[in-house]
Design a protein around this motif. Structure first.
Motif, PDB file in Angstrom:
ATOM      1  N   LEU A 101       0.917  -1.101  -0.448  1.00  0.00           N
ATOM      2  CA  LEU A 101      -0.144  -0.478   0.414  1.00  0.00           C
ATOM      3  C   LEU A 101       0.495   1.408   0.231  1.00  0.00           C
ATOM      4  O   LEU A 101       1.857   0.889   0.409  1.00  0.00           O
ATOM      5  CB  LEU A 101      -1.028  -0.169   1.156  1.00  0.00           C
ATOM      6  N   GLU A 102       0.294   2.668  -0.385  1.00  0.00           N
ATOM      7  CA  GLU A 102       1.042   3.346  -0.401  1.00  0.00           C
ATOM      8  C   GLU A 102       0.252   4.164   1.092  1.00  0.00           C
ATOM      9  O   GLU A 102      -1.075   4.453   0.927  1.00  0.00           O
ATOM     10  CB  GLU A 102       1.155   4.274  -1.718  1.00  0.00           C
ATOM     11  N   VAL A 103       1.227   5.854   1.158  1.00  0.00           N
ATOM     12  CA  VAL A 103       0.061   5.830   2.345  1.00  0.00           C
ATOM     13  C   VAL A 103       0.845   7.611   2.275  1.00  0.00           C
ATOM     14  O   VAL A 103       1.939   7.297   1.991  1.00  0.00           O
ATOM     15  CB  VAL A 103       0.320   5.567   3.467  1.00  0.00           C
ATOM     16  N   ARG A 104       0.265   8.476   2.461  1.00  0.00           N
ATOM     17  CA  ARG A 104       0.616  10.133   2.312  1.00  0.00           C
ATOM     18  C   ARG A 104       2.058  10.324   3.844  1.00  0.00           C
ATOM     19  O   ARG A 104       1.823   9.675   5.102  1.00  0.00           O
ATOM     20  CB  ARG A 104      -0.141  11.242   2.495  1.00  0.00           C
ATOM     21  N   SER A 105       3.196  10.786   3.097  1.00  0.00           N
ATOM     22  CA  SER A 105       4.336  10.455   4.684  1.00  0.00           C
ATOM     23  C   SER A 105       3.738  11.324   5.991  1.00  0.00           C
ATOM     24  O   SER A 105       4.019  11.529   7.157  1.00  0.00           O
ATOM     25  CB  SER A 105       5.418  10.985   3.757  1.00  0.00           C
ATOM     26  N   LYS A 106       3.017  12.359   5.524  1.00  0.00           N
ATOM     27  CA  LYS A 106       2.407  13.185   6.144  1.00  0.00           C
ATOM     28  C   LYS A 106       1.290  12.453   7.133  1.00  0.00           C
ATOM     29  O   LYS A 106       0.449  13.483   8.570  1.00  0.00           O
ATOM     30  CB  LYS A 106       2.157  14.922   5.377  1.00  0.00           C
ATOM     31  N   ASN A 107       0.627  11.655   6.633  1.00  0.00           N
ATOM     32  CA  ASN A 107      -0.395  10.319   7.350  1.00  0.00           C
ATOM     33  C   ASN A 107      -0.169   9.656   8.229  1.00  0.00           C
ATOM     34  O   ASN A 107       0.009   8.477   8.122  1.00  0.00           O
ATOM     35  CB  ASN A 107      -1.014  10.187   6.389  1.00  0.00           C
ATOM     36  N   HIS A 108       0.683  10.594   9.596  1.00  0.00           N
ATOM     37  CA  HIS A 108       0.848   9.755  10.612  1.00  0.00           C
ATOM     38  C   HIS A 108      -0.237   8.403  11.054  1.00  0.00           C
ATOM     39  O   HIS A 108       0.362   7.988  11.492  1.00  0.00           O
ATOM     40  CB  HIS A 108       1.066  10.787  11.377  1.00  0.00           C
ATOM     41  N   THR A 109      -1.503   9.114  10.658  1.00  0.00           N
ATOM     42  CA  THR A 109      -2.267   7.870  11.928  1.00  0.00           C
ATOM     43  C   THR A 109      -2.119   6.760  11.245  1.00  0.00           C
ATOM     44  O   THR A 109      -2.774   5.906  11.971  1.00  0.00           O
ATOM     45  CB  THR A 109      -3.585   8.453  11.806  1.00  0.00           C
ATOM     46  N   ALA A 110      -2.623   7.141   9.517  1.00  0.00           N
ATOM     47  CA  ALA A 110      -2.337   6.057   8.830  1.00  0.00           C
ATOM     48  C   ALA A 110      -0.910   5.396   8.684  1.00  0.00           C
ATOM     49  O   ALA A 110      -1.397   3.910   8.987  1.00  0.00           O
ATOM     50  CB  ALA A 110      -2.679   6.506   7.290  1.00  0.00           C
TER      51      ALA A 110
END
Length: 142
Positions: A101-110
């Motif tokens: 999966l990919e996740v935004r680097s700023k999405n610390h919760t995810a």
């Protein structure tokens, strides 16, 4: 309750995306996904309302998470964890070994969420989202 989505639920999925993520992959995307034999889309229902969903593709022993969200009003109630755990069990039945999966680097919760499930960062894509980098995570399905 978790159900497998069909075309009749596309508007519900878009409603969840807009609330949870602030954007949507769009109706035409989901129309195509519903016809894709590799696509698996699940909806979570609570109190007669669809409040969360997850979309992924499975090819052989690999799965790719496309999108995942829970409406803001229902976040931090364990719903995301229930959906994700359900999908991991489904992946085991399908004999899938890895989920990427990919996740935004700023999405610390995810990021924290995926790490709780054993996700490991394996790559970074600079400016993938234009205003943010993408972190690529790999989870071993056990």
């Amino acid at each position: 309750m978790i159900i497998k989505a069909s075309k009749e639920y596309i508007k519900k999925i878009i409603e969840i995306e807009l609330d949870a993520l602030g954007h949507t992959l769009g109706e035409s995307f989901f129309e195509l996904e519903m016809d894709n034999p590799f696509s698996h889309i699940y909806l979570y229902e609570k109190d007669n309302e669809f409040v969360g969903y997850i979309s992924l593709r499975i090819v052989d022993e690999k799965a790719e998470l496309l999108n995942f969200g829970v409406k803001k009003l229902y976040q931090n109630q364990g719903i995301g964890q229930k959906i994700f755990s359900f999908v991991l069990e489904d992946l085991k039945k399908e004999k899938v070994k890895t989920l990427i999966l990919e996740v935004r680097s700023k999405n610390h919760t995810a990021i924290h969420f995926y790490q709780k499930f054993g996700g490991k960062k394996i790559h970074e894509l600079k400016n993938y989202y234009g205003d943010d980098d993408a972190h690529i995570y790999l989870l071993e399905v056990k």
